[in-house]
Design a protein around this motif. Structure first.
Motif, PDB file in Angstrom:
ATOM      1  N   GLN A 286       0.792  -3.812  -3.336  1.00 51.02           N
ATOM      2  CA  GLN A 286       1.868  -3.044  -3.953  1.00 51.02           C
ATOM      3  C   GLN A 286       1.690  -1.578  -3.606  1.00 51.02           C
ATOM      4  O   GLN A 286       0.565  -1.076  -3.531  1.00 51.02           O
ATOM      5  CB  GLN A 286       1.852  -3.221  -5.466  1.00 51.02           C
TER       6      GLN A 286
ATOM      7  N   GLN B  41      -3.130  -5.860  -5.971  1.00 54.54           N
ATOM      8  CA  GLN B  41      -2.965  -6.215  -7.377  1.00 54.54           C
ATOM      9  C   GLN B  41      -3.314  -7.685  -7.554  1.00 54.54           C
ATOM     10  O   GLN B  41      -2.827  -8.517  -6.791  1.00 54.54           O
ATOM     11  CB  GLN B  41      -1.532  -5.964  -7.831  1.00 54.54           C
TER      12      GLN B  41
ATOM     13  N   PHE C 114      -1.048   1.247  -0.026  1.00 53.79           N
ATOM     14  CA  PHE C 114      -0.904   0.138  -0.954  1.00 53.79           C
ATOM     15  C   PHE C 114      -2.242  -0.187  -1.610  1.00 53.79           C
ATOM     16  O   PHE C 114      -3.291   0.150  -1.096  1.00 53.79           O
ATOM     17  CB  PHE C 114      -0.384  -1.106  -0.220  1.00 53.79           C
TER      18      PHE C 114
END
Length: 137
Positions: free
Chosen positions: A93, A70, A67
């Motif tokens: 994310q 963000q 991941f």
């Protein structure tokens, strides 16, 4: 920790160098192989079983993280941050360019994550955990 053959001598019943994995030792002596100070380089010795730069769970030089963080919408909320939170002001994310499989449940490639791109079972099984000797059993 094992940093020399002298460190092995007192480890009864595993007091011989032959009892420890030496993956990638080549022509180095055991003392050269286990000498401290160069574990962060690619293919550092002793070769590491974990996701450091060894190529065990993902390709050498790539992040094993599945991941990426963000940024949030710009609003900073007043919250108590957890010590383990790697993305306190954003949202984690899935990173499509990571070595992880889309269906991965882990935050990063770990031992046993066979679907991670570049996973190397030999390095995972025969590598060391930092400077703790891995027995050749």
């Amino acid at each position: 920790p094992i940093h020399s053959s002298k460190d092995v001598e007192g480890l009864h019943p595993f007091n011989k160098k032959e009892y420890f994995h030496t993956l990638g030792q080549g022509s180095m002596s055991f003392d050269e192989y286990v000498a401290p100070g160069h574990r962060k380089a690619s293919y550092a010795h002793p070769i590491q079983a974990m996701w450091s730069n060894s190529g065990a769970q993902c390709p050498v030089g790539e992040s094993c993280n599945c991941f990426s963080c963000q940024p949030s919408d710009g609003i900073l909320y007043r919250t108590v941050l957890r010590a383990v939170d790697q993305c306190p002001f954003g949202m984690m994310q899935w990173n499509a360019s990571s070595p992880c499989d889309w269906a991965s449940l882990s935050a990063f490639c770990m031992p046993g994550d066979y679907k991670c791109k570049g996973y190397n079972e030999t390095v995972t099984l025969d590598g060391w955990f930092y400077d703790l000797g891995d027995l050749n059993q």
